[in-house]
Design an enzyme around this catalytic site. Structure first.
Site, PDB file in Angstrom:
ATOM      1  CB  ALA A  36      78.401  93.261  16.315  1.00 38.78           C
ATOM      2  CB  ALA A  37      78.327  89.546  12.349  1.00 34.43           C
ATOM      3  N   GLY A  80      71.593  92.638  13.974  1.00 33.36           N
ATOM      4  CA  GLY A  80      70.266  93.093  14.386  1.00 33.36           C
ATOM      5  C   GLY A  80      70.313  93.981  15.619  1.00 33.36           C
ATOM      6  CE  LYS A  81      70.890  90.117  20.449  1.00 33.05           C
ATOM      7  NZ  LYS A  81      70.822  89.304  19.210  1.00 33.05           N
ATOM      8  CG  ASP A  89      81.556  89.197  14.223  1.00 30.94           C
ATOM      9  OD1 ASP A  89      80.583  88.914  14.939  1.00 30.94           O
ATOM     10  OD2 ASP A  89      82.149  88.363  13.502  1.00 30.94           O
ATOM     11  CG  ASP A 115      89.747  86.544  19.117  1.00 32.11           C
ATOM     12  OD1 ASP A 115      88.711  86.539  19.817  1.00 32.11           O
ATOM     13  OD2 ASP A 115      90.539  85.590  19.074  1.00 32.11           O
ATOM     14  CG  ASP A 162      73.853  87.711  20.936  1.00 32.67           C
ATOM     15  OD1 ASP A 162      73.849  86.612  21.519  1.00 32.67           O
ATOM     16  OD2 ASP A 162      73.103  87.957  19.968  1.00 32.67           O
ATOM     17  CB  CYS A 189      70.472  82.498  20.555  1.00 29.98           C
ATOM     18  SG  CYS A 189      71.870  82.028  19.515  1.00 29.98           S
TER      19      CYS A 189
END
Length: 447
Positions: free
Chosen positions: A249-250, A253-254, A269, A295, A311, A364
């Site tokens: 998650a880190a 933003g999401k 995270d 993890d 993500d 990304c």
């Protein structure tokens, strides 16, 4: 001091594949750098960013003026040359000052001092050749290392490749996501920016200054988030009241998007410091999420979720416009290694989705191994999931990002329309142009 620090950061990128951003991190960055006043710190960052953004081109014009390659024990000589050349060609530094400062930095380095004469000669040669018209503007393609240029040429073809690299050469805008999406027009006007059709407030490159100094930051009205990074959560639809896991998650933003939309978020995270930063951001925004340090390749919740967002950590080749050093700190072999991790993450994530629930996978990255190939593999090996095709109206009208299979692949050369002119045919022009490259797939668990 700023130039010496800039040389050290660029040298770290070149010789140790270190991040160019980390030294500026407010939590654990370079203490000497962080002790500078705001003006000098901003100058140092600009000097580093411009040098790394044009690194491929600067290296080429410098190496053509060297009789032979610099030896391994040349210290920071190459970094000194690159930073000085960036000042000569792209920044408003006088030629004399750029050369004088470079020679001084070389003499202060135990190894580079033996090359101070070479530094002086090469830089003066560059200035003479520029004045004689023998050095033109940098070709966008030269900003990439050869391995990445080769991959993207093969994947996208010449026209799209050139459009992508031309956009990478630009300084990126500042994109903001709002805690209250209904206030898009108001915040765009208050901050002197524009609203995009995906709900982003965009401020022009170079005109925003430090985000912390902008109206609404301390009140938690918005957070910094690239326009394309909003899309994975947008594809989850109405999440109000739903249990949602945000994996890896880190920086958060999401997580903030999900929490602002009313989801009951569990943010996971493996990095405790990064989760601390996520919690700090949520506190500023007045948002709440449960956080877990774990993890994600192994972590399991006691209960399944209505929706899971993964993500995944990746090569981040889609973010070169904002992080140009990634092109030089990554190696082609990293992609296969990262793909193995993504496979483990994705397989574990499938176990967390309840029947009928959603799994949104994103990276990304512009590399097929980290996006398209991961989803094709999963759908072949796991019959409990089916693809839910993405529609253009779900992602701010960005039809060019849709793939034949129904996934989304944004690219740096694409752009959203302006929110007050959604039918504008000149999508991607002007301030609305450009975004990070993201691959996004939406799946549903059928049983």
């Amino acid at each position: 001091m700023p130039r010496r620090l800039a040389v050290g950061i660029v040298d770290g990128v070149l010789r140790e594949q270190r991040s160019a951003d980390q030294p500026f991190d407010a939590s654990d960055g370079n203490p000497v750098l962080l002790a500078l006043n705001a003006r000098d710190r901003a100058f140092t960052r600009n000097l580093v960013t411009v040098t790394v953004r044009q690194l491929g081109w600067l290296r080429r014009i410098i190496r053509t003026r060297l009789q032979k390659r610099l030896p391994p024990r040349a210290g920071t000589t190459e970094a000194i040359l690159l930073v000085a050349a960036a000042q000569i060609f792209s920044l408003r530094t006088s030629d004399h000052a750029a050369v004088d400062q470079a020679v001084r930095l070389a003499t202060e380095d135990r190894q580079a001092r033996h090359f101070s004469g070479l530094v002086n000669g090469v830089l003066r040669s560059l200035i003479r050749d520029r004045e004689a018209g023998q050095i033109g503007d940098p070709s966008p393609a030269t900003i990439l290392p050869e391995w990445l240029e080769r991959r993207w040429q093969a994947q996208f073809g010449t026209e799209i490749f050139e459009a992508i690299t031309a956009r990478l050469a630009d300084e990126p805008p500042l994109d903001l996501s709002l805690r209250n999406p209904d206030s898009l027009a108001s915040w765009a006007e208050r901050l002197g920016g524009v609203g995009l059709t995906n709900g982003t407030v965009r401020l022009a490159a170079g005109g925003a200054g430090s985000p912390e100094m902008l109206e609404g930051f301390s009140e938690g009205s918005w957070w910094v988030q690239d326009a394309a990074a909003r899309l994975p959560v947008m594809l989850m639809g109405d999440v109000a009241g739903k249990a949602v896991a945000d994996l890896a998650a880190a920086p958060g933003g999401k997580t903030a998007q999900l929490a602002a939309a009313g989801a009951q978020v569990t943010a996971v995270d493996r990095s405790a410091p990064r989760l601390d930063r996520l919690r700090s951001n949520l506190k500023r925004l007045g948002l709440v999420a449960e956080t877990r340090v774990a993890d994600v390749t192994e972590w399991r919740s006691e209960t399944q979720f209505d929706a899971v967002l993964l993500d995944a950590p990746c090569s981040a080749t889609g973010t070169l416009r904002r992080h140009p050093d990634i092109a030089w700190t990554r190696r082609e072999t990293d992609i296969a290694a990262l793909a193995e991790i993504q496979t483990r993450l994705l397989d574990n994530a499938t176990q967390m989705v309840r029947p009928g629930g959603q799994l949104v996978y994103a990276t990304c990255s512009l590399e097929p191994q980290e996006g398209r190939d991961q989803i094709e593999r999963l759908l072949k090996s796991n019959t409990d999931f089916e693809r839910v095709p993405v529609r253009a109206d779900e992602i701010g009208g960005l039809a060019p990002a849709l793939t034949e299979k129904g996934d989304a692949q944004t690219r740096p050369d694409l752009g959203f329309a302006l929110a007050d002119r959604p039918s504008n045919k000149e999508i991607g022009d002007g301030i609305a142009a450009g975004m990070d490259g993201f691959f996004i797939a939406r799946l549903r668990r059928t049983s």
